[in-house]
Design a protein around this motif. Structure first.
Motif, mmCIF file in Angstrom:
data_model
loop_
_atom_site.group_PDB
_atom_site.id
_atom_site.type_symbol
_atom_site.label_atom_id
_atom_site.label_comp_id
_atom_site.label_asym_id
_atom_site.label_seq_id
_atom_site.Cartn_x
_atom_site.Cartn_y
_atom_site.Cartn_z
ATOM 1 N N ASP A 103 0.819 -1.211 0.000
ATOM 2 C CA ASP A 103 0.000 0.000 0.000
ATOM 3 C C ASP A 103 0.844 1.248 0.000
ATOM 4 O OD1 ASP A 103 -2.791 -0.709 0.117
ATOM 5 O OD2 ASP A 103 -2.285 -1.791 1.935
ATOM 6 N N ARG A 104 0.425 2.214 -0.792
ATOM 7 C CA ARG A 104 0.976 3.566 -0.622
ATOM 8 C C ARG A 104 0.362 4.109 0.662
ATOM 9 N NH1 ARG A 104 -0.652 7.586 -4.379
ATOM 10 N NH2 ARG A 104 0.500 8.905 -2.982
ATOM 11 N N LYS A 105 1.104 4.924 1.362
ATOM 12 C CA LYS A 105 0.592 5.494 2.617
ATOM 13 C C LYS A 105 0.206 6.947 2.387
ATOM 14 C CE LYS A 105 1.308 2.203 5.677
ATOM 15 N NZ LYS A 105 0.196 1.630 6.399
ATOM 16 N N LEU A 106 -0.799 7.411 3.125
ATOM 17 C CA LEU A 106 -1.144 8.825 3.057
ATOM 18 C C LEU A 106 -0.145 9.658 3.861
ATOM 19 C CD1 LEU A 106 -4.990 8.502 3.500
ATOM 20 C CD2 LEU A 106 -3.878 9.674 1.594
ATOM 21 N N GLY A 107 0.463 9.023 4.879
ATOM 22 C CA GLY A 107 1.402 9.745 5.737
ATOM 23 C C GLY A 107 0.691 10.689 6.693
ATOM 24 N N LEU A 108 -0.522 10.326 7.107
ATOM 25 C CA LEU A 108 -1.303 11.208 7.981
ATOM 26 C C LEU A 108 -1.298 10.709 9.420
ATOM 27 C CD1 LEU A 108 -4.461 11.853 5.762
ATOM 28 C CD2 LEU A 108 -2.424 13.290 6.031
ATOM 29 N N GLU A 109 -1.505 11.659 10.333
ATOM 30 C CA GLU A 109 -1.642 11.319 11.752
ATOM 31 C C GLU A 109 -2.806 10.327 11.905
ATOM 32 O OE1 GLU A 109 -2.413 14.904 14.050
ATOM 33 O OE2 GLU A 109 -3.559 13.644 15.467
ATOM 34 N N GLY A 110 -2.618 9.305 12.705
ATOM 35 C CA GLY A 110 -3.700 8.356 12.992
ATOM 36 C C GLY A 110 -3.824 7.225 11.977
ATOM 37 N N GLU A 111 -2.939 7.213 10.973
ATOM 38 C CA GLU A 111 -3.043 6.162 9.954
ATOM 39 C C GLU A 111 -2.791 4.764 10.541
ATOM 40 O OE1 GLU A 111 -0.885 7.407 6.522
ATOM 41 O OE2 GLU A 111 -1.797 5.918 5.206
ATOM 42 N N ASP A 112 -2.116 4.717 11.695
ATOM 43 C CA ASP A 112 -1.832 3.410 12.318
ATOM 44 C C ASP A 112 -2.891 3.005 13.329
ATOM 45 O OD1 ASP A 112 0.487 3.209 10.852
ATOM 46 O OD2 ASP A 112 1.676 4.264 12.368
#
Ligand code: NAP
Length: 435
Positions: A103-112
């Motif tokens: 997956d490409r990641k959005l790199g946003l807070e809370g993505e995990d």
């Protein structure tokens, strides 16, 4: 004699093997490697389980796999069990057809946060990819959010919305069917950072949202540009936008009649995932406007409730030691398919995650033309004999195409009524089924 190694047994891999057979007839020997003990890559683990007619293309790959000079070498991880340099010792050309499995990641807070998944993981989960079999998404909440407006977003929204009866003829794996049966979802919000004229969804896939038993699509009329503006669109996109207009025209009372609404939220750029006790609860979104085709933030933000989130924003290839990788593009660094002398890329590993399955066919034939220009009559390399010797030394447990056929028979025998197969979802069971 030419000796070719193809790494990856999905569409790009088998079209390339087919092209090699056409190009050189009996004067080529092709080994198709796969990390998994089962072939067909994205056809098995990516294509939606309710799109069985698309999966039938694997019959064409089977024909290639069964031809005299092509061999399936399953359960071998190139880069771990055997290095690329070792393959190059044995084969005149090593062609990476490894797709884009991450997956490409959005790199946003809370993505995990818990219950936030990328589409590679989520699609892999409902398609029985061993790596994602234990994902365990929770559908007890009312709100799902799907990020992205491509065909993968549609697959994911549709599978989450279908009834058990609608999934009957599919090969969705048992663990996913069981989990979806317990679903309390009422809203599936598809977030697009741009507008209706910039969607990546194709008409056939979009049209399927109109056919669902317990869900209906919703588009807010005010998000649609004036109808005359559709004239500038290319025909496929124009058809898709016409479908969005049809969705916007669905009377309000119909949404009341279907338990699930699939709502399109345009001009909506996710900024953060917000949670409670480690689990996602909402997505913070910024309104955008479109300037020269790009999404530009307006500063206005709002929250979309989200008990489960699937990001469907594209994929990345997997780097392999010793092979130059373009980190930014997420694929092998290559010039029209050539990576380095003797090393090639084809399919998504070459051009990134775009296009249909059929796009891989010309890709496969194209890379074989390059190989043909580069290797001429081939060399005196040892080909599969050399590899087999190394594999025996290392004790590699190779799964052959004949083994796969036994696995396939066992999966067909285990199928629930109406379904073509019940897939094994772990590698040990796959391997055990060949005996
Ligand atoms: P896709 O078609 O490229 O769509 C990706 C979506 O994610 C776009 O709407 C994109 O928006 C959005 N996105 C990307 N980065 C984002 C970000 N940072 N924030 C918010 N949104 C973002 O990719 P896909 O859906 O993964 O599909 C991959 C390929 O497989 C496509 O060629 C697709 O057609 C094909 N496929 C075909 C079928 C079928 O034929 N049935 C089924 C599944 C997949 P922007 O446009 O604004 O970047």
């Amino acid at each position: 004699m030419r000796h070719i190694a193809i790494v990856g047994s999905g569409p790009a891999g088998y079209y390339t093997a087919e092209a090699a057979g056409k190009q050189w007839g009996d004067d080529v020997s092709v080994d198709v490697f796969d990390t998994l003990p089962v072939p067909y890559g994205l056809i098995r683990t990516g294509v939606a389980p309710d799109h069985q007619s698309i999966k039938k293309v694997s019959l064409r790959y089977e024909k290639t796999a069964l031809s005299e000079n092509v061999r399936f070498v399953g359960n071998v991880h190139v880069g771990r069990d055997v290095s690329v340099a070792e393959l190059q010792e044995f084969y005149d050309a090593v062609i990476f057809a490894t797709g884009a499995p991450h997956d490409r990641k959005l790199g946003l807070e809370g993505e995990d946060l818990g219950n936030v998944f990328g589409s590679a993981a989520f699609v892999g989960w409902y398609n029985g990819h061993p790596q994602f079999a234990s994902l365990d998404p929770d559908f007890s909440g009312k709100h799902a959010v799907v990020v992205g407006m491509g065909n993968v977003a549609l697959d994911v929204a549709r599978i989450m919305s279908k009834t058990e009866a609608e999934l009957e003829g599919s090969d969705i794996v048992a663990h996913a069917l069981e989990a979806l049966k317990t679903s309390n979802l009422e809203t599936v919000t598809i977030l697009g950072r741009r507008g209706p004229h910039q969607i990546m969804m194709t008409p056939k896939e979009l049209g399927e949202l109109m056919q669902l038993d317990r869900a209906s699509p919703y588009v807010d009329k005010s998000d649609l540009p004036p109808e005359d503006d559709d004239a500038i669109l290319e025909p496929g996109l124009r058809k898709s936008v016409t479908l969005l207009r049809d969705f916007a025209a669905i009377p309000e009372n119909i949404h009341g009649e279907t338990p699930i609404t699939i709502e399109f939220d345009f001009f909506a750029n996710p900024k953060a995932f917000l949670g409670e006790d480690g689990k996602v609860r909402s997505v913070e979104v910024e309104r955008t406007t479109i300037e020269k085709g790009r999404a530009v933030g307006t500063g206005e933000t709002y929250e979309v409730p989200a008990d489960v989130v699937i990001t469907c924003i594209g994929y990345r290839s997997s780097p392999i030691e010793g092979v130059p990788f373009d980190e930014r593009a997420g694929r092998f660094a290559n010039d029209e398919g050539r990576i380095l002398p003797g090393l090639y890329a084809v399919g998504w590993a070459k051009r990134g995650p775009t296009g249909t399955i059929g796009t891989n066919r010309p890709d496969g034939y194209g890379v074989i033309e390059l190989v043909s220009e580069d290797i001429g009559m081939g060399s005196r390399k040892r080909g599969r004999d050399g590899f087999d010797e190394l594999a025996a030394e290392r004790g590699l447990d190779i799964v052959t195409f004949r083994d796969w056929q036994k696995i396939e028979e066992a999966e067909a025998a285990a199928a629930r009524d109406g379904s073509p197969r019940e897939k094994f979802v772990d590698i040990e069971s796959m391997i055990a089924a060949r005996n």
